[in-house]
Design a protein around this motif. Structure first.
Motif, PDB file in Angstrom:
ATOM      1  N   CYS A  93     -62.438  19.795  -5.142  1.00 29.85           N
ATOM      2  CA  CYS A  93     -62.004  21.050  -4.527  1.00 29.85           C
ATOM      3  C   CYS A  93     -61.987  22.150  -5.577  1.00 29.85           C
ATOM      4  N   PHE A  94     -62.698  23.235  -5.306  1.00 28.02           N
ATOM      5  CA  PHE A  94     -62.561  24.452  -6.101  1.00 28.02           C
ATOM      6  C   PHE A  94     -61.829  25.473  -5.247  1.00 28.02           C
ATOM      7  N   VAL A  95     -60.700  25.939  -5.743  1.00 26.55           N
ATOM      8  CA  VAL A  95     -59.846  26.862  -5.003  1.00 26.55           C
ATOM      9  C   VAL A  95     -59.701  28.155  -5.792  1.00 26.55           C
ATOM     10  N   GLU A  96     -59.599  29.253  -5.083  1.00 25.28           N
ATOM     11  CA  GLU A  96     -59.476  30.553  -5.753  1.00 25.28           C
ATOM     12  C   GLU A  96     -58.148  30.653  -6.495  1.00 25.28           C
ATOM     13  N   GLU A  97     -58.212  31.095  -7.741  1.00 23.89           N
ATOM     14  CA  GLU A  97     -57.023  31.211  -8.581  1.00 23.89           C
ATOM     15  C   GLU A  97     -56.097  32.330  -8.117  1.00 23.89           C
ATOM     16  N   GLU A  98     -56.649  33.406  -7.563  1.00 23.09           N
ATOM     17  CA  GLU A  98     -55.835  34.575  -7.237  1.00 23.09           C
ATOM     18  C   GLU A  98     -54.667  34.246  -6.314  1.00 23.09           C
ATOM     19  N   ASN A  99     -54.912  33.424  -5.307  1.00 25.28           N
ATOM     20  CA  ASN A  99     -53.828  33.058  -4.391  1.00 25.28           C
ATOM     21  C   ASN A  99     -53.228  31.694  -4.706  1.00 25.28           C
ATOM     22  N   TYR A 100     -54.014  30.829  -5.340  1.00 24.26           N
ATOM     23  CA  TYR A 100     -53.454  29.520  -5.657  1.00 24.26           C
ATOM     24  C   TYR A 100     -52.338  29.631  -6.691  1.00 24.26           C
ATOM     25  N   CYS A 101     -52.402  30.631  -7.560  1.00 24.34           N
ATOM     26  CA  CYS A 101     -51.336  30.809  -8.554  1.00 24.34           C
ATOM     27  C   CYS A 101     -49.993  31.072  -7.865  1.00 24.34           C
ATOM     28  N   LYS A 102     -50.039  31.634  -6.634  1.00 22.01           N
ATOM     29  CA  LYS A 102     -48.813  31.844  -5.861  1.00 22.01           C
ATOM     30  C   LYS A 102     -48.398  30.555  -5.153  1.00 22.01           C
ATOM     31  N   LEU A 103     -49.383  29.856  -4.613  1.00 19.57           N
ATOM     32  CA  LEU A 103     -49.101  28.643  -3.864  1.00 19.57           C
ATOM     33  C   LEU A 103     -48.502  27.550  -4.744  1.00 19.57           C
ATOM     34  N   ARG A 104     -48.940  27.454  -5.995  1.00 18.72           N
ATOM     35  CA  ARG A 104     -48.495  26.348  -6.846  1.00 18.72           C
ATOM     36  C   ARG A 104     -47.148  26.594  -7.518  1.00 18.72           C
ATOM     37  N   GLU A 105     -46.504  27.712  -7.219  1.00 17.15           N
ATOM     38  CA  GLU A 105     -45.202  27.990  -7.830  1.00 17.15           C
ATOM     39  C   GLU A 105     -44.212  26.874  -7.493  1.00 17.15           C
ATOM     40  N   VAL A 106     -43.379  26.528  -8.457  1.00 18.94           N
ATOM     41  CA  VAL A 106     -42.386  25.479  -8.267  1.00 18.94           C
ATOM     42  C   VAL A 106     -41.349  25.934  -7.246  1.00 18.94           C
ATOM     43  N   ASP A 107     -41.074  25.077  -6.271  1.00 21.92           N
ATOM     44  CA  ASP A 107     -40.102  25.377  -5.221  1.00 21.92           C
ATOM     45  C   ASP A 107     -38.756  24.764  -5.606  1.00 21.92           C
ATOM     46  N   PRO A 108     -37.729  25.578  -5.845  1.00 13.95           N
ATOM     47  CA  PRO A 108     -36.423  25.023  -6.231  1.00 13.95           C
ATOM     48  C   PRO A 108     -35.771  24.209  -5.117  1.00 13.95           C
ATOM     49  N   ASN A 109     -36.288  24.350  -3.893  1.00 15.68           N
ATOM     50  CA  ASN A 109     -35.718  23.614  -2.758  1.00 15.68           C
ATOM     51  C   ASN A 109     -36.573  22.411  -2.362  1.00 15.68           C
ATOM     52  N   ALA A 110     -37.478  21.999  -3.235  1.00 18.11           N
ATOM     53  CA  ALA A 110     -38.402  20.910  -2.906  1.00 18.11           C
ATOM     54  C   ALA A 110     -37.668  19.609  -2.569  1.00 18.11           C
ATOM     55  N   GLU A 111     -36.662  19.257  -3.347  1.00 20.14           N
ATOM     56  CA  GLU A 111     -35.932  18.015  -3.107  1.00 20.14           C
ATOM     57  C   GLU A 111     -35.234  18.050  -1.750  1.00 20.14           C
ATOM     58  N   GLU A 112     -34.633  19.170  -1.417  1.00 20.18           N
ATOM     59  CA  GLU A 112     -33.949  19.306  -0.130  1.00 20.18           C
ATOM     60  C   GLU A 112     -34.935  19.164   1.026  1.00 20.18           C
ATOM     61  N   LYS A 113     -36.092  19.815   0.904  1.00 24.14           N
ATOM     62  CA  LYS A 113     -37.106  19.738   1.956  1.00 24.14           C
ATOM     63  C   LYS A 113     -37.635  18.315   2.102  1.00 24.14           C
ATOM     64  N   LEU A 114     -37.834  17.634   0.984  1.00 18.60           N
ATOM     65  CA  LEU A 114     -38.301  16.247   1.031  1.00 18.60           C
ATOM     66  C   LEU A 114     -37.277  15.363   1.730  1.00 18.60           C
ATOM     67  N   ASN A 115     -36.001  15.515   1.383  1.00 19.23           N
ATOM     68  CA  ASN A 115     -34.963  14.681   1.987  1.00 19.23           C
ATOM     69  C   ASN A 115     -34.892  14.896   3.498  1.00 19.23           C
ATOM     70  N   GLU A 116     -35.047  16.141   3.929  1.00 22.23           N
ATOM     71  CA  GLU A 116     -35.059  16.429   5.358  1.00 22.23           C
ATOM     72  C   GLU A 116     -36.235  15.734   6.034  1.00 22.23           C
ATOM     73  N   SER A 117     -37.370  15.753   5.377  1.00 25.38           N
ATOM     74  CA  SER A 117     -38.557  15.117   5.930  1.00 25.38           C
ATOM     75  C   SER A 117     -38.379  13.605   6.019  1.00 25.38           C
ATOM     76  N   LEU A 118     -37.802  13.018   4.987  1.00 26.65           N
ATOM     77  CA  LEU A 118     -37.590  11.574   4.990  1.00 26.65           C
ATOM     78  C   LEU A 118     -36.634  11.168   6.104  1.00 26.65           C
ATOM     79  N   GLU A 119     -35.601  11.960   6.318  1.00 29.49           N
ATOM     80  CA  GLU A 119     -34.626  11.646   7.359  1.00 29.49           C
ATOM     81  C   GLU A 119     -35.239  11.748   8.753  1.00 29.49           C
ATOM     82  N   ALA A 120     -36.194  12.670   8.915  1.00 30.36           N
ATOM     83  CA  ALA A 120     -36.805  12.893  10.229  1.00 30.36           C
ATOM     84  C   ALA A 120     -37.999  11.979  10.497  1.00 30.36           C
ATOM     85  N   ASP A 121     -38.464  11.274   9.495  1.00 30.36           N
ATOM     86  CA  ASP A 121     -39.678  10.459   9.614  1.00 30.36           C
ATOM     87  C   ASP A 121     -39.396   9.204  10.450  1.00 30.36           C
ATOM     88  N   LYS A 122     -40.040   9.116  11.597  1.00 35.45           N
ATOM     89  CA  LYS A 122     -39.875   7.967  12.488  1.00 35.45           C
ATOM     90  C   LYS A 122     -41.099   7.041  12.445  1.00 35.45           C
TER      91      LYS A 122
END
Length: 293
Positions: free
Chosen positions: A249-278
């Motif tokens: 995959c070659f992806v444009e840097e101009e917008n990917y630099c925004k997409l790859r920013e570290v999300d401080p709420n990543a752990e919370e979002k993951l835990n919500e996903s794990l709890e909802a996973d059936k």
């Protein structure tokens, strides 16, 4: 070559909880972001599956593509496992704390010279040696080394760092994660557990890559297109396949630099996903014949 960032390798995982435990708690990586998708990716980022899926970006530092290469753990609801082919050899990590984590958490390992060797919950091989917490090499098998070198170096512009009769080490920068190719002299069968490697370049350079591939009549798996992530940036990508079918995959840097920013709420979002996973309940019903495949 300096315009290219070596970003991440995708592992398709069937054992999400176990994989998160392995990479985060055993290998001591940091969860960088978690994302959910309500349908299959039109550029098959999640593989050839038209279903709900999620991904975790995880590594030893932010995905800048120069100092840190990271992993994308792609989870398809409710796929439990994948068949590994003869394409992927191993991922190399330099991390003293990962070695300590493997031993402290009693994860099965073997010693091989300066490395300890472990397998993640889905069977992917990881080789770890002492160091300062970096993913340093992705090792793949190829059917014809000369064809591979021509493609990666002459077409894509990678640098050849080292070569023997059967191996080649290539990359896009001295501090980037490298790709090691080993010629096994037989066809590569990727099975269902195949991965994908991602690089970022300025949009105009991504377009040039696409044009060059077309001019040389080489494989484009998915032509230039814009891919969106819910609530985040939309990026233009092109998906290629090298002579042995490795997805690139070659992806444009101009917008990917925004997409790859570290999300401080990543752990919370993951835990919500794990709890909802059936998925486990769905899998049990299917196994017991209570739901049609």
């Amino acid at each position: 070559m300096t315009l290219t960032r070596t970003c991440h390798w995708c592992f398709k995982i069937g054992k999400r909880k176990e994989s998160i435990y392995f990479y985060r708690d055993v290998l001591k990586m940091t969860l960088l972001r978690h994302e959910e998708f309500d349908k299959g990716c039109e550029a098959t980022c999640n593989g050839p599956y038209d279903n709900l899926w999620s991904k975790e970006m995880i590594g030893y530092g932010p995905e800048d593509g120069i100092n840190h290469f990271v992993l994308e753990l792609t989870y398809n609801y409710p796929v439990k496992s994948y068949t590994l082919g003869n394409d992927f050899r191993y991922l190399e990590i330099e991390s003293t704390k990962a070695i300590d984590g493997v031993k402290t958490m009693n994860w099965p390992y073997t010693e091989s010279g300066e490395y300890i060797e472990v397998k993640d919950p889905d069977g992917y091989m990881i080789k770890i040696k002492p160091g300062d917490d970096k993913i340093t090499k992705c090792s793949l098998n190829v059917s014809n080394l000369n064809n591979t070198i021509h493609y990666w170096c002459d077409i894509l512009g990678a640098k050849l760092y080292d070569k023997t009769d059967k191996t080649a080490l290539v990359g896009f920068g001295d501090t980037h994660c490298k790709l090691e190719f080993t010629d096994i002299g037989e066809p590569i069968d990727r099975k269902t557990g195949f991965g994908r490697i991602a690089f970022s370049r300025p949009l105009e350079e991504v377009k040039k890559v696409s044009e060059k591939i077309q001019q040389n009549n080489l494989k484009i798996l998915h032509s230039l297109r814009a891919l969106g992530t819910p609530g985040k940036a939309t990026c233009t990508v092109v998906i290629l396949q090298d002579p042995d079918g490795v997805e690139i995959c070659f992806v444009e840097e101009e917008n990917y630099c925004k997409l790859r920013e570290v999300d401080p709420n990543a752990e919370e979002k993951l835990n919500e996903s794990l709890e909802a996973d059936k998925s486990d309940e769905w899998y049990d019903r299917k196994r017991d014949g209570k739901e049609q495949a």
